[in-house]
Design an enzyme around this catalytic site. Structure first.
Site, PDB file in Angstrom:
ATOM      1  N   ASP A  38       0.837  -1.206   0.000  1.00 28.65           N
ATOM      2  CA  ASP A  38       0.000   0.000   0.000  1.00 28.65           C
ATOM      3  C   ASP A  38       0.870   1.253   0.000  1.00 28.65           C
ATOM      4  O   ASP A  38       1.057   1.909   1.031  1.00 28.65           O
ATOM      5  CB  ASP A  38      -0.944  -0.019   1.212  1.00 28.65           C
ATOM      6  N   LYS A  60       0.341  -8.026  -2.812  1.00 32.60           N
ATOM      7  CA  LYS A  60      -1.028  -7.502  -2.920  1.00 32.60           C
ATOM      8  C   LYS A  60      -0.970  -6.019  -3.268  1.00 32.60           C
ATOM      9  O   LYS A  60      -0.238  -5.256  -2.642  1.00 32.60           O
ATOM     10  CB  LYS A  60      -1.783  -7.715  -1.605  1.00 32.60           C
ATOM     11  N   ARG A  96      -8.888  -5.621  -5.495  1.00 34.05           N
ATOM     12  CA  ARG A  96      -9.859  -4.694  -6.063  1.00 34.05           C
ATOM     13  C   ARG A  96     -11.221  -4.786  -5.368  1.00 34.05           C
ATOM     14  O   ARG A  96     -12.042  -3.885  -5.495  1.00 34.05           O
ATOM     15  CB  ARG A  96      -9.973  -4.980  -7.560  1.00 34.05           C
ATOM     16  N   LYS A  97     -11.465  -5.884  -4.675  1.00 33.56           N
ATOM     17  CA  LYS A  97     -12.758  -6.089  -3.998  1.00 33.56           C
ATOM     18  C   LYS A  97     -13.930  -5.696  -4.886  1.00 33.56           C
ATOM     19  O   LYS A  97     -14.731  -4.826  -4.542  1.00 33.56           O
ATOM     20  CB  LYS A  97     -12.833  -5.311  -2.681  1.00 33.56           C
ATOM     21  N   ARG A 333       1.399  -2.083   6.665  1.00 35.24           N
ATOM     22  CA  ARG A 333       2.161  -1.073   7.398  1.00 35.24           C
ATOM     23  C   ARG A 333       3.156  -1.651   8.380  1.00 35.24           C
ATOM     24  O   ARG A 333       4.191  -1.028   8.652  1.00 35.24           O
ATOM     25  CB  ARG A 333       1.187  -0.115   8.095  1.00 35.24           C
TER      26      ARG A 333
HETATM   27  O1  S5P Z   1     -10.564  -7.682   5.989  1.00 35.65           O
HETATM   28  C1  S5P Z   1      -9.678  -7.112   5.381  1.00 35.65           C
HETATM   29  C2  S5P Z   1      -9.429  -7.370   4.028  1.00 35.65           C
HETATM   30  C3  S5P Z   1      -8.374  -6.746   3.390  1.00 35.65           C
HETATM   31  S1  S5P Z   1      -8.036  -7.212   1.779  1.00 35.65           S
HETATM   32  N1  S5P Z   1      -8.843  -6.221   6.011  1.00 35.65           N
HETATM   33  C4  S5P Z   1      -7.807  -5.596   5.377  1.00 35.65           C
HETATM   34  O2  S5P Z   1      -7.089  -4.838   6.034  1.00 35.65           O
HETATM   35  N2  S5P Z   1      -7.571  -5.817   4.038  1.00 35.65           N
HETATM   36  C5  S5P Z   1      -6.472  -5.148   3.309  1.00 35.65           C
HETATM   37  O3  S5P Z   1      -5.240  -5.567   3.893  1.00 35.65           O
HETATM   38  C6  S5P Z   1      -6.467  -3.630   3.380  1.00 35.65           C
HETATM   39  O4  S5P Z   1      -7.135  -3.082   2.270  1.00 35.65           O
HETATM   40  C7  S5P Z   1      -4.985  -3.293   3.367  1.00 35.65           C
HETATM   41  O5  S5P Z   1      -4.535  -3.192   2.033  1.00 35.65           O
HETATM   42  C8  S5P Z   1      -4.318  -4.492   4.006  1.00 35.65           C
HETATM   43  C9  S5P Z   1      -3.952  -4.304   5.475  1.00 35.65           C
HETATM   44  O6  S5P Z   1      -2.957  -3.332   5.629  1.00 35.65           O
HETATM   45  P1  S5P Z   1      -2.211  -3.093   7.029  1.00 35.65           P
HETATM   46  O7  S5P Z   1      -1.341  -1.896   6.758  1.00 35.65           O
HETATM   47  O8  S5P Z   1      -3.244  -2.817   8.078  1.00 35.65           O
HETATM   48  O9  S5P Z   1      -1.409  -4.333   7.313  1.00 35.65           O
END
Ligand code: S5P
Length: 361
Positions: A38, A60, A96-97, A333
Site C-alpha cells: 500500500d 497484494k 480490487r474487492k 504497514r
Molecule cells: O478484511 C480485510 C481485508 C483486506 S483485503 N482487512 C484488510 O485490512 N484488508 C487489506 O489488507 C487492506 O485493504 C490493506 O490493504 C491491508 C492491510 O494493511 P495493514 O497496513 O493494516 O497491514
C-alpha cells in the site's frame, strides 16, 4: 481437513492450478507472507516489489491508490510487476474487492485503463451483491483466455469538427466509421460530424504469459530458481470475513461465500478471511488473512498491537496461522512503516513460517 497438511502436500492435492503453484512456492521459499504494498506511487511499488520480493509469495496491490501508474499493457506498471513476479517467485493479487452486479464486475475486471486481468494472477470479490458476481468473474476469465492473444483497438481518434463543418450538409464522410454514422453534436448543441477515425488494432499477449520469453529490456526472462512458470490461468479469492471492527460479515454471509467457492472450484482459489474455512473433506481452499502485526522487536513486555485507530484490528502471525488456521498472512504497514522494511519482512516471514511449522508438526 487442511490444518495439519503441509504446504508441499497441498501443492499435490490442490484443485486450482494457481494454488498448486502457490503452495509449491511457499514450500520452496519457506514463506507464507503476502506483502500488502500500500504505497502511493508506482515508483515505490516497483521498488518494494523488487526489494521485498525474495521474502514473499504474494504481492497484494491496490492499483487505484497508486499515482503515476503506467497503463501500457506491455511496458507499464503491471508488466513491470509481472516481470518481478517471475524473477522473485511471487503471485500478484490486486485487492480490487469487486462489488457490483455481474455485468459491471466483468467489465471492471477485463477493461478500463488498468486491464486488471492482464497482470493480476489473483483478484478478490466482495460478494454482497450475490453469487452472480463470482459467476460473472469466472466467465469473464474463461472468455478472456479463449481470446488470447487477442486484438484490441488501441486508438480511436475522433476529429473535432472545425467551424466550417457545423453546416447541415454531410462533411467528413470519407473518414467516417461505417458503424458510427450518427452526426455528432458539439457541446453547445450544434451539429458536427466525425472527420477522421483511426483504429489501430494490435495483438496482445498477457504480460505474464508463458509464451513471452523476453522481458521489457529484451533480455531473456529471469525465472525464480527452482520453479517453473506460473500456470497461465486466473484465480479469485472471496472476501468472506474482514479484519475491521464492526464489519457486517456474519456467519450466514461467510457460509454463503464458502458455498459460492465450492460452486466454482476451477476459478475460486480460496478466501480472504480471519480463519480457516475448509470444513468438507474435499475443500482445498487457501486462506489469506490481513490485520496482522507483530509487536515491535524491542518490546520487552511482549505486548500485542491492537489496531490503527481507523477500524483495523491486528493479530499476530502466531494467532492467525497457528490458532485460526489461515495459510498466508497479509502485512502492510507493519513492514512498510518500519525503518528497515527488508529486515522487517524477514522478521514477519520467519514468525509466520514458525507458526506454520509448529501447526503441522
Ligand atoms: O478484511 C480485510 C481485508 C483486506 S483485503 N482487512 C484488510 O485490512 N484488508 C487489506 O489488507 C487492506 O485493504 C490493506 O490493504 C491491508 C492491510 O494493511 P495493514 O497496513 O493494516 O497491514
Amino acid at each position: 481437513p487442511t490444518l495439519k497438511a503441509t504446504y508441499a502436500s497441498r501443492a499435490q492435492t490442490a484443485t486450482h492450478p494457481l494454488n498448486a503453484y502457490l503452495f509449491k512456492l511457499m514450500d520452496l521459499k519457506a514463506s507464507n507472507l503476502c506483502l500488502s504494498a500500500d504505497v502511493t506511487t508506482a515508483r515505490e511499488l516497483i521498488y518494494v516489489a523488487d526489494k521485498l520480493g525474495p521474502s514473499i509469495v504474494v504481492l497484494k496491490t491496490h492499483y487505484d491508490m497508486v499515482s503515476g501508474w503506467d497503463f501500457h499493457p506491455q511496458t507499464g506498471t503491471g508488466a513491470k510487476l509481472a516481470s518481478l513476479a517471475r524473477r522473485h517467485g511471487f503471485l500478484i493479487f490486486e485487492d480490487r474487492k469487486f462489488g457490483d452486479i455481474g455485468n459491471t464486475v466483468e467489465m471492471q475486471y477485463i477493461g478500463g485503463s488498468a486491464r486488471i486481468i492482464e497482470w493480476a494472477h489473483i483478484v478478490n470479490v466482495n460478494m454482497v451483491p450475490g453469487k452472480a458476481s463470482v459467476t460473472s468473474l469466472a466467465n469473464a476469465a474463461t472468455r478472456w483466455f479463449e481470446r488470447y492473444p487477442y486484438e484490441v483497438k488501441t486508438s480511436v481518434s475522433v476529429g473535432t469538427p472545425t467551424s466550417e463543418e457545423f453546416d447541415d450538409h454531410d462533411i467528413g464522410s470519407s473518414g467516417r466509421d461505417d458503424n458510427d454514422s450518427a452526426p455528432r453534436r458539439t457541446d453547445d448543441g450544434r451539429k458536427g460530424s466525425i472527420v477522421s477515425v483511426t483504429t489501430v488494432t494490435q495483438q496482445y499477449e498477457p504480460v505474464n504469459s508463458p509464451r513471452l520469453t523476453k522481458n521489457m529490456a529484451g533480455d531473456d526472462e529471469v525465472l525464480f530458481a527452482g520453479i517453473e512458470e506460473a500456470p497461465m490461468t486466473r484465480g479469485l479469492l472471496i472476501l468472506a470475513q474482514m479484519s475491521s471492527a464492526g464489519n457486517f460479515m456474519n456467519k450466514e454471509y461467510t457460509q454463503a461465500c464458502v458455498e459460492a467457492a465450492r460452486e466454482h472450484r476451477d476459478f475460486v482459489m480460496g478466501f480472504v478471511s480471519q480463519e480457516a474455512l475448509n470444513t468438507q473433506v474435499d475443500d482445498q481452499f487457501i486462506h489469506m488473512t490481513p490485520g496482522c502485526q507483530l509487536p515491535p522487536q524491542d518490546d520487552d513486555q511482549n505486548g500485542s498491537v491492537q489496531g490503527d485507530g481507523k477500524g483495523q484490528q491486528y493479530n499476530t502471525p502466531q494467532k492467525i496461522i497457528g490458532i485460526a488456521g489461515a495459510d498466508i498472512v497479509i502485512v502492510g504497514r507493519g513492514i512498510l512503516k518500519a525503518s528497515d522494511p527488508e529486515g522487517e519482512a524477514e522478521r514477519y516471514r520467519s514468525a509466520a513460517w514458525k507458526a506454520y511449522t509448529e501447526r503441522v508438526r
